[in-house]
Enzyme design. Structure first.
Site, PDB file in Angstrom:
ATOM      1  N   ASN A  72       0.838  -1.199   0.000  1.00 12.10           N
ATOM      2  CA  ASN A  72       0.000   0.000   0.000  1.00 12.10           C
ATOM      3  C   ASN A  72       0.875   1.253   0.000  1.00 12.10           C
ATOM      4  OD1 ASN A  72      -2.513  -1.467   0.270  1.00 12.10           O
ATOM      5  ND2 ASN A  72      -1.894  -1.877   2.391  1.00 12.10           N
ATOM      6  N   CYS A  81      -4.256  -7.259  -4.794  1.00 14.55           N
ATOM      7  CA  CYS A  81      -4.893  -6.060  -5.349  1.00 14.55           C
ATOM      8  C   CYS A  81      -5.308  -6.405  -6.769  1.00 14.55           C
ATOM      9  CB  CYS A  81      -3.913  -4.890  -5.326  1.00 14.55           C
ATOM     10  SG  CYS A  81      -4.535  -3.430  -6.192  1.00 14.55           S
ATOM     11  N   GLY A  82      -6.616  -6.427  -7.033  1.00 19.31           N
ATOM     12  CA  GLY A  82      -7.114  -6.870  -8.338  1.00 19.31           C
ATOM     13  C   GLY A  82      -6.620  -6.001  -9.486  1.00 19.31           C
ATOM     14  N   ASN A 153     -11.305  -9.264   1.687  1.00 22.07           N
ATOM     15  CA  ASN A 153     -11.454  -8.038   2.492  1.00 22.07           C
ATOM     16  C   ASN A 153     -12.949  -7.729   2.603  1.00 22.07           C
ATOM     17  OD1 ASN A 153     -11.908  -7.209  -0.124  1.00 22.07           O
ATOM     18  ND2 ASN A 153     -10.262  -5.714  -0.190  1.00 22.07           N
ATOM     19  N   ASN A 185     -14.987  -1.563   3.341  1.00 26.81           N
ATOM     20  CA  ASN A 185     -15.068  -0.796   2.094  1.00 26.81           C
ATOM     21  C   ASN A 185     -16.539  -0.678   1.730  1.00 26.81           C
ATOM     22  OD1 ASN A 185     -12.066  -0.834   1.371  1.00 26.81           O
ATOM     23  ND2 ASN A 185     -12.503  -3.000   1.692  1.00 26.81           N
ATOM     24  N   GLU A 203     -13.040   3.596   0.202  1.00 25.45           N
ATOM     25  CA  GLU A 203     -12.162   2.516   0.648  1.00 25.45           C
ATOM     26  C   GLU A 203     -11.662   2.758   2.064  1.00 25.45           C
ATOM     27  OE1 GLU A 203      -9.341   0.506  -1.955  1.00 25.45           O
ATOM     28  OE2 GLU A 203     -10.025   1.778  -3.586  1.00 25.45           O
ATOM     29  N   ARG A 204     -11.684   1.666   2.813  1.00 21.15           N
ATOM     30  CA  ARG A 204     -11.137   1.646   4.180  1.00 21.15           C
ATOM     31  C   ARG A 204      -9.707   2.175   4.156  1.00 21.15           C
ATOM     32  NH1 ARG A 204     -10.410  -4.289   6.926  1.00 21.15           N
ATOM     33  NH2 ARG A 204      -9.391  -4.636   4.943  1.00 21.15           N
ATOM     34  N   CYS A 212     -11.920   0.307  -7.573  1.00 20.95           N
ATOM     35  CA  CYS A 212     -11.574  -0.699  -6.556  1.00 20.95           C
ATOM     36  C   CYS A 212     -11.998  -2.048  -7.110  1.00 20.95           C
ATOM     37  CB  CYS A 212     -12.311  -0.388  -5.255  1.00 20.95           C
ATOM     38  SG  CYS A 212     -12.148  -1.676  -3.982  1.00 20.95           S
ATOM     39  N   THR A 214     -11.873  -5.308  -5.907  1.00 16.88           N
ATOM     40  CA  THR A 214     -12.721  -6.163  -5.069  1.00 16.88           C
ATOM     41  C   THR A 214     -14.085  -5.509  -4.856  1.00 16.88           C
ATOM     42  OG1 THR A 214     -11.645  -5.225  -3.096  1.00 16.88           O
ATOM     43  CG2 THR A 214     -10.833  -7.352  -3.867  1.00 16.88           C
TER      44      THR A 214
END
Lengths: 269, 269
Positions: A72, A81-82, A153, A185, A203-204, A212, A214
């Site tokens: 991150n 991370c998609g 997540n 999220n 997003e969290r 995003c 996911t």
């Protein structure tokens, strides 16, 4: 230090090629690189290492030649991370390190299958979702009910009547901390056509983002569930572009553009 | 297309070296390059051209070998940028295109003198300020009075009692459009020591920024005026670092760090 920069639906990444795992990629280095004014600027770093030379995933070396060591922007590690995996695969093929077609990528969340051609979209297997019942959020004084979806997540995916384009997502939406003790999220979704949704996401830990991966899958899982469907391909419009989500019996896929925009040398401070 | 990236007190720039003026630097290209997610990301572009090969400033070729063709992030042209000129000079010396020491730089606002060593700060002559009386602004419901200072662009510099760190500068402050028909850059300033101020700035067309060279000079001009001084060297703390402003009889100077952080190739879409 050599780098490339790329993005998938405006989720952007700095790629650090390091096949022999020689770089010391500290949290401080990642934060420096990702700073949008004093560094290169990115949502995260894709550290590219041969799986067999990365001790934490070396057991996967028989299944996947390359390890996506994802970080991150604040330097913390993440499992997966998609959108990052799609840009990662684009880099491997562009650099001649992998052939177009289907490509396994090692991550901290296991081996993920990515599929790409030399041109066009890249798709990545996102694994099965888990539906966990309903919860609530409040956005700028309005309450919405949504479905809790775990994609590795936590997500709360809310289909709402008001146009999502008009929502004020400047501030953290409220949520039930007994349902989401580690945060969540939050997706706000409009169904705008047959198997077609518009999504915004908070997003969290990041606030509203342009895309995003996911979250796109969680949104389609929720919209399909409410439509009484469980299989099929949906289109998801996000602020940063258009993604495609496919629901299969035991897994899901995320597809969309993945482009490289620059390469060069980062001058270490 | 070859580029470098650098910043001065977190005011960041993409440098496009083009000595022979061969690149077509359109507004669309600048906007693409400056996009923080799909491009390299920057507050502006420093297009580096030999003065004699740039028709709009070729008359200055006898005074300055290099032209800083400055563009705002949206692609529009600007006359001058103080922090940009400091990063521009750092690039010329690092690239071996100019010697350390005093260096004239051609801009659309005339020839500016820049002074730098191989290490350390870079200073740039900012020209004389023009004091134009008082006006008012309102920030998050609070009214403040300030001095109107013209630095080639318009400023309203307000010394206030509340700590500037606590101000909410999320939204455009109100101002008197009869005093500033073309908009204004608004500085909020605390005097925190002898010849030492803390400044926050809301830039016309950009919102709050990490640093603003002309704003730093305007702030010192206002603070010195209210202190009954007209000459001397002041320290200005901005969100992105520390600048030094020197007031002389007929001109002003802005000094501070200027660093290069990356170089590479931008992959044109």
């Amino acid at each position: 230090m050599r780098f490339l920069k790329g993005h998938g639906t405006e989720n952007d990444f700095v790629i650090l090629p390091d096949p022999d795992n020689e770089l010391e990629v500290s949290a401080a280095l990642v934060a420096t690189v990702c700073d949008r004014r004093t560094g290169l600027g990115a949502d995260g770093v894709l550290h590219v290492v041969r799986t067999k030379l990365a001790p934490e995933v070396a057991a996967l070396a028989g299944e996947a030649e390359w390890f996506m060591d994802y970080r991150n922007a604040d330097g913390s590690m993440a499992e997966m991370c998609g959108n990052g995996a799609r840009v990662f695969a684009r880099y491997l093929v562009d650099a001649g390190l992998a052939a177009p077609g289907e490509l396994p990528v090692a991550t901290r969340g296991g081996v993920k299958r990515v599929r790409l051609e030399r041109e066009g979209d890249v798709s990545v297997e996102m694994g099965p979702p888990t539906l966990l019942g309903e919860s609530r959020t409040s956005v700028a004084g309005h309450d919405y009910t949504g479905l809790c979806v775990d994609m590795g997540n936590p997500h709360l995916a809310c289909l709402i009547g008001e146009p999502v384009a008009q929502l004020d997502l400047t501030h953290q939406p409220g949520f039930d901390t007994s349902d989401f003790p580690a945060g969540v999220n939050i997706e706000l979704i409009n169904v705008v056509g047959p198997r077609r949704v518009v999504m915004r996401v908070f997003e969290r830990g990041s606030g509203e983002t342009r895309s995003c991966g996911t979250g796109a899958v969680a949104s389609v899982v929720a919209a399909a569930h409410l439509a009484g469907e469980s299989l099929g391909t949906w289109t998801v419009e996000v602020l940063g572009g258009t993604l495609t989500v496919t629901l299969e019996k035991d897994t899901t896929y995320l597809a969309g553009p993945a482009v490289l925009v620059a390469s060069g040398e980062f001058l270490l401070p």
